[in-house]
Motif scaffolding. Structure first.
Motif, PDB file in Angstrom:
ATOM      1  N   THR A  16       0.802  -1.218   0.000  1.00  0.00           N
ATOM      2  CA  THR A  16       0.000   0.000   0.000  1.00  0.00           C
ATOM      3  C   THR A  16       0.838   1.274   0.000  1.00  0.00           C
ATOM      4  OG1 THR A  16      -0.241  -0.446   2.368  1.00  0.00           O
ATOM      5  CG2 THR A  16      -2.148  -0.879   0.982  1.00  0.00           C
ATOM      6  N   ALA A  17       2.152   1.135   0.081  1.00  0.00           N
ATOM      7  CA  ALA A  17       3.012   2.320   0.055  1.00  0.00           C
ATOM      8  C   ALA A  17       2.844   3.000  -1.298  1.00  0.00           C
ATOM      9  CB  ALA A  17       4.466   1.926   0.264  1.00  0.00           C
ATOM     10  N   GLY A  18       2.598   4.310  -1.272  1.00  0.00           N
ATOM     11  CA  GLY A  18       2.400   5.028  -2.520  1.00  0.00           C
ATOM     12  C   GLY A  18       0.962   5.061  -2.975  1.00  0.00           C
ATOM     13  N   ARG A  19       0.115   4.311  -2.284  1.00  0.00           N
ATOM     14  CA  ARG A  19      -1.299   4.332  -2.664  1.00  0.00           C
ATOM     15  C   ARG A  19      -2.178   4.931  -1.569  1.00  0.00           C
ATOM     16  NH1 ARG A  19      -4.217   0.140  -3.744  1.00  0.00           N
ATOM     17  NH2 ARG A  19      -3.047  -1.536  -2.765  1.00  0.00           N
ATOM     18  N   ILE A  20      -1.649   4.966  -0.351  1.00  0.00           N
ATOM     19  CA  ILE A  20      -2.467   5.492   0.742  1.00  0.00           C
ATOM     20  C   ILE A  20      -1.768   6.656   1.420  1.00  0.00           C
ATOM     21  CG2 ILE A  20      -3.566   3.255   1.200  1.00  0.00           C
ATOM     22  CD1 ILE A  20      -1.686   3.070   3.679  1.00  0.00           C
ATOM     23  N   ASP A  21      -2.567   7.394   2.178  1.00  0.00           N
ATOM     24  CA  ASP A  21      -2.026   8.502   2.964  1.00  0.00           C
ATOM     25  C   ASP A  21      -1.477   7.941   4.270  1.00  0.00           C
ATOM     26  OD1 ASP A  21      -1.496  10.693   4.506  1.00  0.00           O
ATOM     27  OD2 ASP A  21      -3.382  11.736   4.072  1.00  0.00           O
ATOM     28  N   PRO A  22      -0.169   8.010   4.457  1.00  0.00           N
ATOM     29  CA  PRO A  22       0.417   7.386   5.655  1.00  0.00           C
ATOM     30  C   PRO A  22      -0.026   8.078   6.945  1.00  0.00           C
ATOM     31  CG  PRO A  22       2.091   8.594   4.422  1.00  0.00           C
ATOM     32  CD  PRO A  22       0.851   8.594   3.593  1.00  0.00           C
ATOM     33  N   GLU A  23      -0.606   9.253   6.810  1.00  0.00           N
ATOM     34  CA  GLU A  23      -1.006   9.959   8.027  1.00  0.00           C
ATOM     35  C   GLU A  23      -2.463   9.689   8.387  1.00  0.00           C
ATOM     36  OE1 GLU A  23       0.333  13.991   7.970  1.00  0.00           O
ATOM     37  OE2 GLU A  23       2.419  13.332   7.775  1.00  0.00           O
ATOM     38  N   ARG A  24      -3.118   8.822   7.626  1.00  0.00           N
ATOM     39  CA  ARG A  24      -4.513   8.486   7.951  1.00  0.00           C
ATOM     40  C   ARG A  24      -4.623   7.000   8.264  1.00  0.00           C
ATOM     41  NH1 ARG A  24      -8.741   8.622   4.549  1.00  0.00           N
ATOM     42  NH2 ARG A  24     -10.280   9.120   6.159  1.00  0.00           N
ATOM     43  N   LEU A  25      -4.976   6.698   9.492  1.00  0.00           N
ATOM     44  CA  LEU A  25      -5.209   5.315   9.902  1.00  0.00           C
ATOM     45  C   LEU A  25      -6.277   4.660   9.025  1.00  0.00           C
ATOM     46  CD1 LEU A  25      -5.073   2.958  11.996  1.00  0.00           C
ATOM     47  CD2 LEU A  25      -6.777   4.192  13.321  1.00  0.00           C
ATOM     48  N   GLU A  26      -7.306   5.456   8.696  1.00  0.00           N
ATOM     49  CA  GLU A  26      -8.432   4.908   7.938  1.00  0.00           C
ATOM     50  C   GLU A  26      -7.996   4.430   6.564  1.00  0.00           C
ATOM     51  OE1 GLU A  26      -8.263   7.761   9.439  1.00  0.00           O
ATOM     52  OE2 GLU A  26      -9.787   7.747  11.015  1.00  0.00           O
ATOM     53  N   ASP A  27      -7.013   5.110   5.976  1.00  0.00           N
ATOM     54  CA  ASP A  27      -6.528   4.684   4.665  1.00  0.00           C
ATOM     55  C   ASP A  27      -5.959   3.271   4.737  1.00  0.00           C
ATOM     56  OD1 ASP A  27      -7.164   7.134   3.548  1.00  0.00           O
ATOM     57  OD2 ASP A  27      -5.298   7.199   2.372  1.00  0.00           O
ATOM     58  N   TYR A  28      -5.192   3.021   5.795  1.00  0.00           N
ATOM     59  CA  TYR A  28      -4.587   1.691   5.956  1.00  0.00           C
ATOM     60  C   TYR A  28      -5.670   0.646   6.234  1.00  0.00           C
ATOM     61  CZ  TYR A  28      -1.567  -2.023   7.850  1.00  0.00           C
ATOM     62  OH  TYR A  28      -0.942  -3.223   8.099  1.00  0.00           O
ATOM     63  N   VAL A  29      -6.587   0.987   7.107  1.00  0.00           N
ATOM     64  CA  VAL A  29      -7.666   0.050   7.426  1.00  0.00           C
ATOM     65  C   VAL A  29      -8.504  -0.230   6.178  1.00  0.00           C
ATOM     66  CG1 VAL A  29      -9.752  -0.299   8.801  1.00  0.00           C
ATOM     67  CG2 VAL A  29      -7.732   0.732   9.848  1.00  0.00           C
ATOM     68  N   GLY A  30      -8.745   0.818   5.398  1.00  0.00           N
ATOM     69  CA  GLY A  30      -9.541   0.664   4.181  1.00  0.00           C
ATOM     70  C   GLY A  30      -8.925  -0.313   3.197  1.00  0.00           C
ATOM     71  N   GLU A  31      -7.619  -0.470   3.273  1.00  0.00           N
ATOM     72  CA  GLU A  31      -6.932  -1.418   2.392  1.00  0.00           C
ATOM     73  C   GLU A  31      -6.760  -2.776   3.071  1.00  0.00           C
ATOM     74  OE1 GLU A  31      -5.860  -1.035  -0.721  1.00  0.00           O
ATOM     75  OE2 GLU A  31      -6.431   1.086  -0.948  1.00  0.00           O
ATOM     76  N   GLY A  32      -7.494  -2.997   4.130  1.00  0.00           N
ATOM     77  CA  GLY A  32      -7.424  -4.299   4.804  1.00  0.00           C
ATOM     78  C   GLY A  32      -6.513  -4.305   6.011  1.00  0.00           C
ATOM     79  N   GLY A  33      -5.981  -3.125   6.365  1.00  0.00           N
ATOM     80  CA  GLY A  33      -5.051  -3.034   7.475  1.00  0.00           C
ATOM     81  C   GLY A  33      -5.687  -3.362   8.820  1.00  0.00           C
ATOM     82  N   TYR A  34      -4.911  -3.903   9.704  1.00  0.00           N
ATOM     83  CA  TYR A  34      -5.287  -4.300  11.069  1.00  0.00           C
ATOM     84  C   TYR A  34      -6.267  -5.466  11.111  1.00  0.00           C
ATOM     85  CZ  TYR A  34      -2.656  -0.416  13.059  1.00  0.00           C
ATOM     86  OH  TYR A  34      -1.648   0.431  13.420  1.00  0.00           O
ATOM     87  N   HIS A  35      -6.651  -5.974   9.958  1.00  0.00           N
ATOM     88  CA  HIS A  35      -7.513  -7.151   9.969  1.00  0.00           C
ATOM     89  C   HIS A  35      -6.736  -8.382  10.440  1.00  0.00           C
ATOM     90  CE1 HIS A  35     -10.129  -4.462   7.827  1.00  0.00           C
ATOM     91  NE2 HIS A  35     -11.107  -5.361   7.827  1.00  0.00           N
ATOM     92  N   ALA A  36      -5.450  -8.422  10.129  1.00  0.00           N
ATOM     93  CA  ALA A  36      -4.641  -9.555  10.589  1.00  0.00           C
ATOM     94  C   ALA A  36      -4.521  -9.535  12.107  1.00  0.00           C
ATOM     95  CB  ALA A  36      -3.261  -9.515   9.935  1.00  0.00           C
ATOM     96  N   LEU A  37      -4.372  -8.338  12.675  1.00  0.00           N
ATOM     97  CA  LEU A  37      -4.307  -8.232  14.135  1.00  0.00           C
ATOM     98  C   LEU A  37      -5.617  -8.703  14.760  1.00  0.00           C
ATOM     99  CD1 LEU A  37      -2.877  -7.289  16.731  1.00  0.00           C
ATOM    100  CD2 LEU A  37      -3.796  -5.002  16.326  1.00  0.00           C
ATOM    101  N   ALA A  38      -6.715  -8.245  14.182  1.00  0.00           N
ATOM    102  CA  ALA A  38      -8.019  -8.672  14.682  1.00  0.00           C
ATOM    103  C   ALA A  38      -8.163 -10.190  14.584  1.00  0.00           C
ATOM    104  CB  ALA A  38      -9.132  -7.985  13.896  1.00  0.00           C
ATOM    105  N   LYS A  39      -7.653 -10.731  13.503  1.00  0.00           N
ATOM    106  CA  LYS A  39      -7.751 -12.178  13.301  1.00  0.00           C
ATOM    107  C   LYS A  39      -6.993 -12.949  14.380  1.00  0.00           C
ATOM    108  CE  LYS A  39      -6.521 -15.680   9.809  1.00  0.00           C
ATOM    109  NZ  LYS A  39      -5.942 -15.846   8.459  1.00  0.00           N
ATOM    110  N   VAL A  40      -5.760 -12.543  14.660  1.00  0.00           N
ATOM    111  CA  VAL A  40      -4.991 -13.311  15.651  1.00  0.00           C
ATOM    112  C   VAL A  40      -5.611 -13.182  17.037  1.00  0.00           C
ATOM    113  CG1 VAL A  40      -2.809 -13.192  14.386  1.00  0.00           C
ATOM    114  CG2 VAL A  40      -3.271 -11.500  16.151  1.00  0.00           C
TER     115      VAL A  40
END
Lengths: 252, 555, 191
Positions: B131-155
């Motif tokens: 996701t580097a270069g595709r999302i705004d690194p200063e917005r948590l929501e951008d990372y989550v929107g790309e599936g971010g933190y789902h792995a943490l939730a899963k474990v």
């Protein structure tokens, strides 16, 4: 460990000699007990292990890396080699590096004849220095009334740092800066004589392996008599005047 | 206390929000593009849209897409996923892009662009940089929107800690900091350690000259590192973590700190992570600019606030680390692999790359290649593909001479090994190493003894001074290289250099000193003739030879 | 010392930048000098009145560091004409006391400090007649290849005697050079 409960021993081979080592002891402790010489410089009985001089590196069978004899506990069936040609070469190189780094001119040194670096050169067959000598010129700190620091003779073994912190509890000494620029400093790099935490105990001088730390007054022409002390004592005894001597009266 | 973030809600919201935009301009605001002037470009685009009062066209500050040599980069995407990448954009160019493309809907005439299917991009396999270069690194929501933190939730919700360690072990992930130690094995060691407090640390003290993989990961996708660390903590029973970043990376520090605050607010870290009983506290620690602090024992000393000096191992950090407690240190890139391994499964990860070196590796391409920048490629790709297919080969009519991998701890790889697969084992067999991912390409104008001298000067300057062979040995090795490079070296200088190099390698305390001679060994192995050619090769130097050096005119 | 005969080895001793203490220690061989004279001809050195370093010397002991242009020239001459060169004493081996001036700056600076600023020399700085100083004092092995090192400040007469005996034995027998470093700390010591 009480003598009634001797610690368990483990069989170990050192330079082909099969010996019983005490469980948990270091290779160096074992070697000294059974009379196998391993050179050391920064190591000193009674102080924490520093591991900086690397002179006590030994080979252990099956281990691709060298091990420090001062820091490695023995294990069962350990096969130790302490003086292979490679190890001798490494030790010579390291000793030469120390000579090349500082300004170790034995002929003009207060510690000549009582110097561990000088001894190491002799016992490890260093007869000249392959490397460009630095002719270091860090200067001498003679500001302390009793002792002298000559940084050009310092090998940065940190014995003084450790003895001051671990035994005297004063922590006057530390190494400042980094790499080739690292140097022994008193407190926040003040002249030693101004270091108020120094207790004048002299342990740093006693443990210094070279002439970096020395007692004042031991060099040629440095003898200072202090006959006035008799007058002070006599006055004190006769008139009961035990007044502290002022700073300028302190014999230097 | 606020409720934890609802990840699925955020994903839905971000999708809807994204769909609102007719067009978006993605402006790289990673360190290289910012240096090249990306911020005024972004501001110019934003101002134009504000003026036109168009809220259906977006300008996004992103992290690094990788092609640093052509920055500042602006990537314009429309709804139909039509993409134009503008290169070397200045503010004037930004005005034209805003008027003609963003507002006008037509790609700007005359602007320099590059095709999105450029081999530089097309040949990449982006996992860490997904996701580097595709999302705004200063917005948590951008990372989550790309599936971010789902792995943490899963474990946290579905997996036992031991299962997570097992997944990492089965993936075959190895440390990306250089040595390639199996990550799963390290995690298992910390998991087994018994203590009240255990620590996990992300090592972002990247210091090799020309290498900036970790910097980019941190300033382009900081949440990926946080998620990796949180998963590591969950798996190993650690409750406290640090991201150790060198002070020379201000943007990475700023973004990591901002991301940690955002993650804490969202209850992705901190007490009761995502409403569970899992607690994980995380902070940034800033280094003071010493290369040796990348070595894990020196790094820990620095975190504790002491001089950054390495200490003897054993004990290893997983036995006795920060403040005497079990501690695990993973490289930033290693941790950034973790979310994808959990999300997509260890088998998927193991299928990438080679059998012994699964996955991908990020490389910082520098030196004599047409395009320099950051690439992520599957392990096992050949150097030839990287240098010639992806980076566009050697410019200025010159030819490839060697590539340095592993920075000052690594070695050079000459042209005859261009087809060697790039993985831990093959590079080691060539006398180099994977290292953290610096890849410096050298053309035929480069003198290899000079290269060795450069890297040795670096190690000499970065030696902490604790052990004799590194402190003095690197200095004296450099002195011999000085003589040789300046044409006054004799054969015995070369012999002394080699014997000293062996001692420094064998007897130094930590990896810095042990690997400092590597550039000397490797350039000697492949380019000994260049050293020989520089020697003043006289068995008995005569007065005539030395007189120039010692000329001293009587006044 | 004695008339030249064909079967004697040719010994030279050289005095470069040093205090001559090594030569003094050599003279401390005392009665052993007679035995030495049976085995060698002293063909050059402070103890002879020979101006030019001769050819075909078997063994040359060099005291002192390389400090000036004369030292350097003589070092090259003796190397070219000697089978075995011994770096004799700490000044030759490490630079020792002679090299202490390396910390005091360039030769001009040094001469000004020592002579120019001296109150009783009326500012006379020796820039002619005496040989020019080299930029730095160097150990002998930085300038010419050395075969044997015999450190010490000075090496004791005993140490010199043992070394000479071993070296002469080897030269007479046509054998390789002995390793002087393997013979215990007394035979090898700086200072």
């Amino acid at each position: 460990m009480s003598p009634r409960e001797p610690r368990a021993t483990v069989p170990v081979t050192i330079d082909g000699q099969e010996v019983d080592a005490v469980e948990g002891e270091t290779i160096l402790s074992l070697a000294r007990r059974v009379g196998v010489p391993i050179p050391t410089l920064c190591y000193l009985d009674g102080l924490s292990v520093h591991g900086g001089c690397r002179l006590c590196s030994v080979e252990v069978d099956g281990d691709p890396r060298l091990r420090l004899a001062c820091a490695t506990p023995v294990w069962q069936d350990m096969d130790i080699r302490t003086s292979t040609w490679d190890l001798q070469e490494h030790r010579r190189r390291i000793i030469e590096l120390l000579f090349a780094e500082g300004n170790h001119i034995c002929a003009t040194c207060v510690s000549s004849g009582a110097c561990e670096l000088q001894d190491l050169a002799a016992t490890n067959r260093v007869d000249h220095i392959h490397y460009e000598l630095s002719y270091a010129d860090e200067g001498v700190d003679a500001s302390h009334p009793k002792y002298v620091l000559d940084r050009d003779r310092c090998v940065k073994c940190t014995r003084c740092v450790r003895v001051c912190a671990e035994v005297e509890g004063a922590s006057v000494w530390e190494i400042a800066e980094r790499g080739g620029g690292s140097r022994l400093v008193a407190e926040m790099d003040v002249p030693w004589g101004e270091a108020s935490s120094c207790t004048w105990c002299g342990k740093c001088v006693l443990v210094c392996p070279t002439g970096a730390l020395s007692f004042k007054g031991r060099g040629v022409g440095e003898m200072r008599h202090d006959a006035e002390v008799v007058a002070f004592l006599s006055r004190a005894r006769n008139e009961g005047e035990w007044v502290n001597r002022t700073d300028e009266e302190v014999p230097s | 206390m606020a409720a934890p973030i609802d990840l699925d809600d955020v994903v839905r919201f971000e999708r809807e929000e994204r769909a609102r935009f007719v067009r978006r301009a993605l402006v790289c605001t990673s360190t290289a593009c910012v240096t090249a002037g990306a911020l005024p470009v972004r501001d110019r685009l934003t101002a134009a849209l504000d003026e036109a009062e168009r809220t259906d066209i977006g300008v996004v500050s992103t992290g690094c897409p990788g092609l640093c040599s052509r920055g500042p980069l602006v990537r314009v995407e429309d709804r139909a996923e039509q993409t134009t990448i503008y290169t070397h954009v200045d503010t004037e160019g930004a005005g034209a892009i805003a008027d003609e493309h963003l507002l006008g809907g037509q790609p700007t005439d005359g602007a320099t662009t590059m095709p999105p299917d450029l081999p530089f991009f097309a040949r990449q396999e982006r996992v860490v940089l997904e996701t580097a270069g595709r999302i705004d690194p200063e917005r948590l929501e951008d990372y989550v929107g790309e599936g971010g933190y789902h792995a943490l939730a899963k474990v946290i919700t579905l997996m036992e800690p031991a299962e997570v360690v097992d997944a990492i072990t089965r993936s075959g992930l190895r440390g990306r900091g250089g040595a390639g130690y199996p990550t799963g094995r390290k995690w298992a060691l910390l998991a087994e350690a018994e203590a009240d407090t255990k620590y996990v640390v992300a090592n972002g003290d990247e210091g090799d000259p020309g290498a900036y993989m970790d910097r980019t990961i941190m300033d382009s996708d900081p949440h990926r590192v946080i998620e990796g660390l949180a998963i590591a903590a969950y798996a190993t029973g650690a409750t406290k973590g640090f991201v150790y970043v060198r002070a020379e990376y201000p943007l990475a520090i700023e973004r990591m700190e901002r991301a940690i605050r955002a993650a804490k607010r969202a209850k992705l870290i901190g007490r009761n992570v995502l409403g569970s009983s899992f607690a994980f506290d995380l902070d940034v620690r800033v280094g003071a600019g010493a290369f040796v602090c990348g070595e894990e024992t020196a790094l820990m000393a620095s975190i504790e606030g002491r001089r950054g000096l390495p200490v003897l191992r054993p004990p290893y950090p997983t036995e006795k680390g920060l403040w005497g407690q079990p501690t695990m240190i993973n490289n930033v890139e290693t941790l950034a692999n973790v979310p994808a391994i959990i999300a997509r499964g260890p088998d998927w990860f193991a299928s990438l790359g080679t059998e012994s070196s699964p996955g991908t590796k990020v490389f910082a391409l520098a030196g004599s290649v047409a395009d320099t920048g950051l690439i992520e490629v599957p392990m096992g790709i050949s150097l030839r593909e990287i240098v010639f297919d992806m980076a566009g080969g050697i410019p200025n009519g010159r030819t490839f001479k060697a590539a340095q991998t592993g920075g000052p701890s690594g070695g050079c790889i000459p042209a005859q090994y261009l087809d060697t697969p790039v993985d831990y084992e093959h590079l080691r067999d060539l006398g180099s190493m994977m290292g953290s991912g610096g890849l410096v390409v050298m053309d035929d104008s480069v003198s290899m003894p000079e290269v060795a001298r450069f890297y040795l000067a670096f190690c000499r300057d970065e030696s902490c001074g604790k052990c004799v062979p590194c402190r003095v040995g690197t200095e004296k090795m450099h002195a011999f290289l000085d003589r040789i490079c300046e044409g006054t070296g004799r054969r015995r200088d070369l012999q002394h250099l080699e014997s000293l190099a062996r001692t420094v390698r064998a007897t130094s305390l930590c990896g810095l000193g042990q690997s400092a001679p590597n550039p000397v060994f490797s350039t000697l192995e492949h380019f000994r003739d260049e050293y020989e050619a520089l020697l003043v090769d006289l068995e008995e130097p005569d007065a005539g030879n030395r007189s120039e050096e010692v000329a001293h005119e009587p006044a | 010392m004695s008339g030249s005969t064909d079967d004697k080895l040719r010994l030279a001793t050289v005095w470069l930048g040093g205090c001559s203490g090594c030569h003094m220690s050599f003279l401390d061989l005392d009665e052993k000098l007679f035995g030495l004279a049976e085995r060698v001809d002293v063909v050059f050195g402070p103890l002879t009145d020979v101006k030019v370093f001769p050819e075909d010397v078997d063994l040359t002991l060099v005291e002192g560091a390389v400090a000036n242009e004369d030292n350097l020239e003589l070092a090259h001459q003796l190397r070219a004409n000697s089978r075995v060169v011994v770096s004799f004493g700490d000044c030759a081996v490490t630079g020792n006391v002679t090299s202490l001036r390396n910390r005091l700056g360039e030769p001009d600076e040094l001469l000004q400090r020592v002579y120019g600023d001296a109150p009783d020399l009326a500012g006379q700085v020796p820039r002619s007649v005496v040989p020019a100083l080299l930029p730095t004092v160097q150990p002998l092995h930085e300038v010419i290849p050395i075969d044997v090192y015999l450190p010490g400040c000075p090496p004791s007469a005993e140490r010199i005697g043992r070394a000479l005996e071993l070296l002469l034995d080897a030269l007479e027998a046509g054998e390789g050079l002995p390793d002087l470093t393997g013979r215990g700390p007394d035979d090898l010591r700086f200072g």
